[in-house]
Design a protein around this motif. Structure first.
Motif, PDB file in Angstrom:
ATOM      1  N   ALA A  52       9.576  43.720  -9.607  1.00 24.62           N
ATOM      2  CA  ALA A  52       9.182  42.309  -9.706  1.00 24.62           C
ATOM      3  C   ALA A  52       9.117  41.886 -11.167  1.00 24.62           C
ATOM      4  N   THR A  53       9.839  40.816 -11.494  1.00 23.95           N
ATOM      5  CA  THR A  53       9.845  40.304 -12.861  1.00 23.95           C
ATOM      6  C   THR A  53       9.140  38.954 -12.881  1.00 23.95           C
ATOM      7  N   ASP A  54       8.210  38.801 -13.789  1.00 25.20           N
ATOM      8  CA  ASP A  54       7.425  37.565 -13.900  1.00 25.20           C
ATOM      9  C   ASP A  54       8.295  36.459 -14.499  1.00 25.20           C
ATOM     10  N   ILE A  55       8.527  35.392 -13.711  1.00 20.29           N
ATOM     11  CA  ILE A  55       9.347  34.274 -14.228  1.00 20.29           C
ATOM     12  C   ILE A  55       8.528  32.992 -14.290  1.00 20.29           C
ATOM     13  N   THR A  56       7.201  33.144 -14.323  1.00 19.00           N
ATOM     14  CA  THR A  56       6.327  31.963 -14.295  1.00 19.00           C
ATOM     15  C   THR A  56       6.644  30.979 -15.427  1.00 19.00           C
ATOM     16  N   ASP A  57       6.801  31.523 -16.648  1.00 12.84           N
ATOM     17  CA  ASP A  57       7.042  30.641 -17.793  1.00 12.84           C
ATOM     18  C   ASP A  57       8.318  29.829 -17.610  1.00 12.84           C
ATOM     19  N   LYS A  58       9.323  30.498 -17.076  1.00 13.57           N
ATOM     20  CA  LYS A  58      10.602  29.824 -16.871  1.00 13.57           C
ATOM     21  C   LYS A  58      10.443  28.704 -15.842  1.00 13.57           C
ATOM     22  N   ILE A  59       9.746  29.032 -14.735  1.00 13.64           N
ATOM     23  CA  ILE A  59       9.553  28.030 -13.682  1.00 13.64           C
ATOM     24  C   ILE A  59       8.773  26.838 -14.220  1.00 13.64           C
ATOM     25  N   LEU A  60       7.705  27.124 -14.973  1.00 15.12           N
ATOM     26  CA  LEU A  60       6.898  26.024 -15.507  1.00 15.12           C
ATOM     27  C   LEU A  60       7.713  25.174 -16.467  1.00 15.12           C
ATOM     28  N   ALA A  61       8.522  25.837 -17.293  1.00 16.42           N
ATOM     29  CA  ALA A  61       9.355  25.089 -18.244  1.00 16.42           C
ATOM     30  C   ALA A  61      10.328  24.199 -17.490  1.00 16.42           C
ATOM     31  N   GLU A  62      10.870  24.725 -16.396  1.00 15.56           N
ATOM     32  CA  GLU A  62      11.802  23.916 -15.606  1.00 15.56           C
ATOM     33  C   GLU A  62      11.102  22.703 -15.005  1.00 15.56           C
ATOM     34  N   GLU A  63       9.870  22.933 -14.515  1.00 13.06           N
ATOM     35  CA  GLU A  63       9.125  21.818 -13.940  1.00 13.06           C
ATOM     36  C   GLU A  63       8.841  20.749 -14.978  1.00 13.06           C
ATOM     37  N   ARG A  64       8.451  21.220 -16.179  1.00  9.43           N
ATOM     38  CA  ARG A  64       8.171  20.244 -17.248  1.00  9.43           C
ATOM     39  C   ARG A  64       9.411  19.449 -17.587  1.00  9.43           C
ATOM     40  N   LEU A  65      10.542  20.159 -17.611  1.00  6.75           N
ATOM     41  CA  LEU A  65      11.797  19.495 -17.928  1.00  6.75           C
ATOM     42  C   LEU A  65      12.112  18.435 -16.878  1.00  6.75           C
TER      43      LEU A  65
END
Ligand SMILES: Nc1ncnc2c1ncn2[C@@H]1O[C@H](COP(=O)(O)OP(=O)(O)O)[C@@H](O)[C@H]1O
Ligand SMILES: [Mg+2]
Length: 334
Positions: free
Chosen positions: A94-107
């Motif tokens: 399992a790789t943590d992709i939370t930061d990426k998901i949040l960045a996408e949401e902000r975008l």
């Protein structure tokens, strides 16, 4: 990555050191792996895991973690290990992709805001055209019509003089005087319309006087009292910052005029340490939370965007029948 193994009953059989660090525990052996993910995702993930067991083919998927590790997103690779041509268990990486998901949401949010703003600019342009055409029609049209009537009057006088040979100098002079007065009015109207179209008050007056001027104009137009309280005698910020503050004051006062039904309003500006504190308040009906959060409230969206563009923090507060207050704190060092 967090790595662990599960058996056919989804019970955890082994974990790596990252797992122990992340969950702060090694008492997980024997626990059901589904306890690690959100309940509403369990059916979907179970289908995938079942398929990996039966097809013996690795798959990957994305999940939200459960309360054990709240608010995180992972991509998980599920790899079967095989004995006697059956999948005996799975290794899950399992790789943590939370930061990426949040960045996408902000975008995505930023994109939506930009769209709304572009549409808003279009609306403003239309509104301005309407305003210009109304001003030209009502003001200049009327004054020029009056001028034309005076010219017609003088022309009739001249016809009379031609017939009688006796000019009435007083009447001619009155006619000219009236035309001159109307011309003065028209010049003033043109000046006023031009000034409203492109207020250069800020450049000419500086921020403090410009706000005071704006407040006076506001009171003249609406009859709503407006107290300006500016703590410093001199304000000297970067042009962009002054423009932002001035525009926010203008838009907020426009809203007070249009929506509040207030009898009194107040603009406060003070500098404290390294921040500007700007407030615009009224004693009207009070903006509602729904109105504040409405993404279609483009005037407010514009104010938010302006505040955001200078790293400002904006809060809007309405109290029913007590009024509305808008507060913005902007760091001076940009
Ligand atoms: N000072 C205020 N008092 C009461 N209601 C307000 C005030 N300012 C804004 N509102 C409400 O919030 C809504 C959104 O404002 P805004 O985004 O500027 O849109 P607009 O002015 O174009 O209607 C307004 O339509 C009005 O209902
Ligand atoms: Mg508005």
């Amino acid at each position: 990555s967090v790595i662990f193994t599960i058996d056919k009953q989804f019970a955890m059989t082994g974990i790596n050191r990252s797992f122990i660090n992340r969950y702060n525990s090694d008492e997980i052996i024997g626990m059901n792996a589904f306890e690690l993910i959100q309940e509403d995702e369990q059916t979907r993930v179970k289908e995938i895991i079942d398929r990996v067991f039966s097809d013996k083919q690795a798959e990957s998927f994305t999940v939200r973690s459960s309360e054990v590790d709240p608010g995180r997103f992972y991509t998980v690779q599920a790899v079967p290990f095989i004995r006697n041509s059956a999948a005996e268990g799975l290794t899950l990486i399992a790789t943590d992709i939370t930061d990426k998901i949040l960045a996408e949401e902000r975008l995505k949010e930023t994109n939506q805001r930009l769209h709304a703003l572009a549409a808003h600019l279009q609306t403003i342009r239309e509104e301005e055209r309407t305003m210009i055409s109304r001003e030209i029609h009502d003001q200049l049209g009327q004054e020029l019509t009056a001028l034309k009537m005076d010219i017609a009057f003088l022309s009739r006088q001249i016809d009379k003089v031609k017939l009688s040979g006796k000019p009435d100098w007083n009447e001619l002079q009155d006619g000219l005087k009236s035309m001159s007065d109307i011309t003065d009015q028209t010049i003033n109207s043109v000046r006023r319309i031009a000034r409203e179209l492109r207020p250069d008050v800020l450049d000419k007056l500086g921020l403090k006087d410009a706000i005071e001027w704006q407040a006076e104009e506001f009171t003249k137009r609406t009859g709503i009292d407006c107290i300006v309280s500016i703590s410093q005698s001199e304000l000297n910020f970067k042009h962009e910052l002054e423009n932002t503050v001035f525009r926010i004051v203008q838009e907020s006062l426009t809203n007070v005029a249009r929506h509040s039904g207030a009898s009194r309003s107040k603009v406060g500006l003070s500098v404290n340490g390294s921040s500007i504190y700007l407030t615009i308040e009224d004693n009207g009906r009070g903006i509602t939370p729904e109105e504040i959060d409405n993404a279609k409230s483009l005037g407010l969206v514009g104010i938010k965007e302006r505040a955001y563009s200078v790293n400002g923090k904006l809060t809007i507060n309405g109290q029913k029948d007590k009024g509305t207050i808008l507060k913005i704190i902007i760091p001076i060092e940009q």
